[in-house]
Scaffold this active site. Sequence first.
Site, PDB file in Angstrom:
ATOM      1  N   SER A   1      85.171  23.759  63.196  1.00 23.62           N
ATOM      2  CA  SER A   1      85.322  24.517  62.024  1.00 23.62           C
ATOM      3  C   SER A   1      86.469  25.677  62.238  1.00 23.62           C
ATOM      4  O   SER A   1      86.816  25.719  63.473  1.00 23.62           O
ATOM      5  CB  SER A   1      84.231  25.075  61.655  1.00 23.62           C
TER       6      SER A   1
ATOM      7  N   ASP B   1      78.841  16.981  60.032  1.00 26.53           N
ATOM      8  CA  ASP B   1      77.675  17.892  59.679  1.00 26.53           C
ATOM      9  C   ASP B   1      76.778  17.139  58.856  1.00 26.53           C
ATOM     10  O   ASP B   1      77.256  16.407  57.796  1.00 26.53           O
ATOM     11  CB  ASP B   1      78.238  18.861  59.123  1.00 26.53           C
TER      12      ASP B   1
ATOM     13  N   LYS C   1      91.917  12.280  71.574  1.00 24.63           N
ATOM     14  CA  LYS C   1      90.711  11.239  71.413  1.00 24.63           C
ATOM     15  C   LYS C   1      89.887  12.121  70.168  1.00 24.63           C
ATOM     16  O   LYS C   1      89.265  11.320  69.338  1.00 24.63           O
ATOM     17  CB  LYS C   1      90.148  11.282  72.553  1.00 24.63           C
ATOM     18  N   PRO C   2      89.425  13.433  70.146  1.00 21.59           N
ATOM     19  CA  PRO C   2      88.720  14.072  69.326  1.00 21.59           C
ATOM     20  C   PRO C   2      89.183  13.575  67.788  1.00 21.59           C
ATOM     21  O   PRO C   2      88.159  13.142  67.022  1.00 21.59           O
ATOM     22  CB  PRO C   2      88.519  15.550  69.543  1.00 21.59           C
TER      23      PRO C   2
ATOM     24  N   GLY D   1      82.203  49.101  51.220  1.00 17.35           N
ATOM     25  CA  GLY D   1      80.960  48.841  52.097  1.00 17.35           C
ATOM     26  C   GLY D   1      79.673  49.165  51.474  1.00 17.35           C
ATOM     27  O   GLY D   1      79.542  49.763  50.441  1.00 17.35           O
TER      28      GLY D   1
ATOM     29  N   CYS E   1      86.210  51.564  46.518  1.00 15.25           N
ATOM     30  CA  CYS E   1      84.868  51.447  45.945  1.00 15.25           C
ATOM     31  C   CYS E   1      84.070  52.506  46.958  1.00 15.25           C
ATOM     32  O   CYS E   1      83.896  53.718  46.620  1.00 15.25           O
ATOM     33  CB  CYS E   1      84.223  49.988  46.581  1.00 15.25           C
ATOM     34  N   LEU E   2      83.447  52.204  48.059  1.00 16.95           N
ATOM     35  CA  LEU E   2      82.529  53.112  48.729  1.00 16.95           C
ATOM     36  C   LEU E   2      83.514  54.030  49.227  1.00 16.95           C
ATOM     37  O   LEU E   2      83.247  55.413  49.151  1.00 16.95           O
ATOM     38  CB  LEU E   2      81.943  52.501  50.101  1.00 16.95           C
TER      39      LEU E   2
ATOM     40  N   GLN F   1      83.785  56.712  46.455  1.00 16.21           N
ATOM     41  CA  GLN F   1      82.437  57.357  46.646  1.00 16.21           C
ATOM     42  C   GLN F   1      82.342  58.432  47.386  1.00 16.21           C
ATOM     43  O   GLN F   1      82.013  59.420  47.337  1.00 16.21           O
ATOM     44  CB  GLN F   1      81.156  56.450  46.619  1.00 16.21           C
TER      45      GLN F   1
ATOM     46  N   HIS G   1      88.053  46.853  43.184  1.00 13.27           N
ATOM     47  CA  HIS G   1      88.816  46.274  44.456  1.00 13.27           C
ATOM     48  C   HIS G   1      90.245  45.635  44.072  1.00 13.27           C
ATOM     49  O   HIS G   1      90.192  44.621  43.897  1.00 13.27           O
ATOM     50  CB  HIS G   1      87.863  45.189  45.118  1.00 13.27           C
TER      51      HIS G   1
ATOM     52  N   GLU H   1      92.401  44.829  46.019  1.00 12.45           N
ATOM     53  CA  GLU H   1      92.775  43.895  46.939  1.00 12.45           C
ATOM     54  C   GLU H   1      92.763  42.460  46.386  1.00 12.45           C
ATOM     55  O   GLU H   1      93.581  41.714  46.854  1.00 12.45           O
ATOM     56  CB  GLU H   1      92.307  44.228  48.149  1.00 12.45           C
TER      57      GLU H   1
HETATM   58  N1  GLN Z   1      77.756  50.523  48.125  1.00 11.54           N
HETATM   59  C1  GLN Z   1      78.448  51.175  47.243  1.00 11.54           C
HETATM   60  C2  GLN Z   1      77.832  50.455  45.969  1.00 11.54           C
HETATM   61  O1  GLN Z   1      77.205  49.591  45.649  1.00 11.54           O
HETATM   62  C3  GLN Z   1      79.768  50.419  47.170  1.00 11.54           C
HETATM   63  C4  GLN Z   1      79.898  49.044  47.270  1.00 11.54           C
HETATM   64  C5  GLN Z   1      81.426  48.687  47.670  1.00 11.54           C
HETATM   65  O2  GLN Z   1      82.232  49.272  48.348  1.00 11.54           O
HETATM   66  N2  GLN Z   1      81.873  47.427  47.232  1.00 11.54           N
HETATM   67  O3  GLN Z   1      78.162  50.917  44.733  1.00 11.54           O
END
Ligand code: GLN
Length: 542
Positions: free
Chosen positions: A17, A150, A192-193, A359, A386-387, A390, A511, A513
């Site tokens: 994998s 698998d 061989k694999p 996060g 995001c986090l 905040q 986000h 990104e």
């Molecule tokens: N934990 C935070 C929330 O739920 C931020 C989420 C995140 O960073 N994606 O709002």
Amino acid sequence: MNERAKKYIFITGGVASSLGKGLAAASIASLLERRGISINLLKMDPYINVDPGTMSPTQHGEVFVTDDGAETDLDLGHYERFTTLELSKKNNFTTGQVYLEVIENEREGKYLGKTVQVVPHITNEIKRRIHLAADNCELLIGEIGGTVGDIESQPYIESIRQLAQDVGQENVLFIHLVLVPYLEAAGELKSKPAQHSVKELRSLGLTPQVIILRAERDIDQSIMDKISLFCNVPKHNVFKSLDQDLIYKVPLEFHNQGLDQRITELLGMWTSAPDVSSLKQVVFNAENPKDEVTIGVIGKYTDLIESYKSLDEALKHGAYYNQLKLNLKYFDADELEDLSEEDIAKRFSDISGVLVPGGFGERGTEGKIKAVQFARTQHVPYFGICLGMQLAMIEFARHCAGITQATSEEFEKSGEFIVHYMKGQSKEGSKGGSMRLGAYDCDLLKGSLAEKVYGTAKISERHRHRLEVNNDFVDQLVKNGIVISGKNTELNLVEVIELEQHPFFIGCQYHPEFKSKPDKPHPLFSHFIKASYDAKLKGKNS
Ligand code: GLN
């Protein structure tokens, strides 16, 4: 033969994998789309989770979010970055989803009392979903997760075998990507694999027409010939895929070997040569940087770059655009927690920009808040996602607005909840697919940095969160100098914050990104990298 029949490519993986099947699929898709073929992509995941949304990022890597709010496999991120597609729920399904549907159908009596079995009920449901993904394109490129052999992937192999029967073998191409390991002791690459893997595939009724050999070292012709002979695949259908220092070279390498040309011949699709100039430009910029810039990423899963895959790529896109070499320095937020301001400054002495990504959970957040404080007070560019947004708000509340007990409802039972659960969200409740997910509109404040960066006041970005900035505190925070530069006016939610009198300080609830592409970097990333480089030139923080 029907000239305009829909075409299908299925990519399987062999021997190991993590071969980079997703990248191979994305690269092939990129070349075929550049040939003018209308394509779509599909990732089939053989695990039983309904989606990867509830899986630990350390186990499964990033959860990629689509506009329509699907929490999907990170390969969809590669698919979007390598093509112009905007994917949706249809582009990824798991065994969990397939079984859920079949079991629900059974409970509703839709199978008229028949015994419900893997063949045909599960395989039919898999085929139905493949056809759904192929709905609006000429050519569907489907990738089967896992490795041939698998237990989990067997129903998928069986389904694509049947599908080839249903739609006509001439409309389907099976590509097998297989590892050719190097044995140090023998000093050679072993074929061989790969032979065994193709044998396994054949025993399941599939004959690959194209084999792509993955290896860490160059594969000489004799090995390719041997694999061609033993696997019964013509020599000119055996290609190689060697490790690349830059993933955007993979499609160019495939193209140089004539893979896209061969695929179109095998499928009987006549097209013009692909225009790969924008990819070449990306590679040129990446390989000819005029200088370098170092960004500090403060996170929790520091050892696993996969969990920040899109972020990592988006930062690189920003760097390529500015023709800079990007050095990413990962800091474990936990380790920053007990450091003094001076020690933080020392630890950050060689970074020119601070990024706190998304996060979940309380762990490490005090360390991240220290990083925000450093960036704010030292005028080092800050980008909070995001986090990270905040926490920037909490840091500002504590140190600039006199709300010393400021915190988030996610971390504490009591305190001043500058960040709290959105209506309808809570710590408890169903875990899967229940966050605020997908694309939402956002209005940017006229004259703000955010508006300047985007070049427009109306944007749409993708979200994945449960908490939001608490509007009860907004007036007090604004009075003390935070700028609310982006809002979802419909839901009255704070989406972007920034600071005046700072070279670059932006936090966003979404986000960005997820929407960055190598040849079309997201403006927040290209501007953040530029601001960080400018800070470096000014001798800020060095
Ligand atoms: N934990 C935070 C929330 O739920 C931020 C989420 C995140 O960073 N994606 O709002």
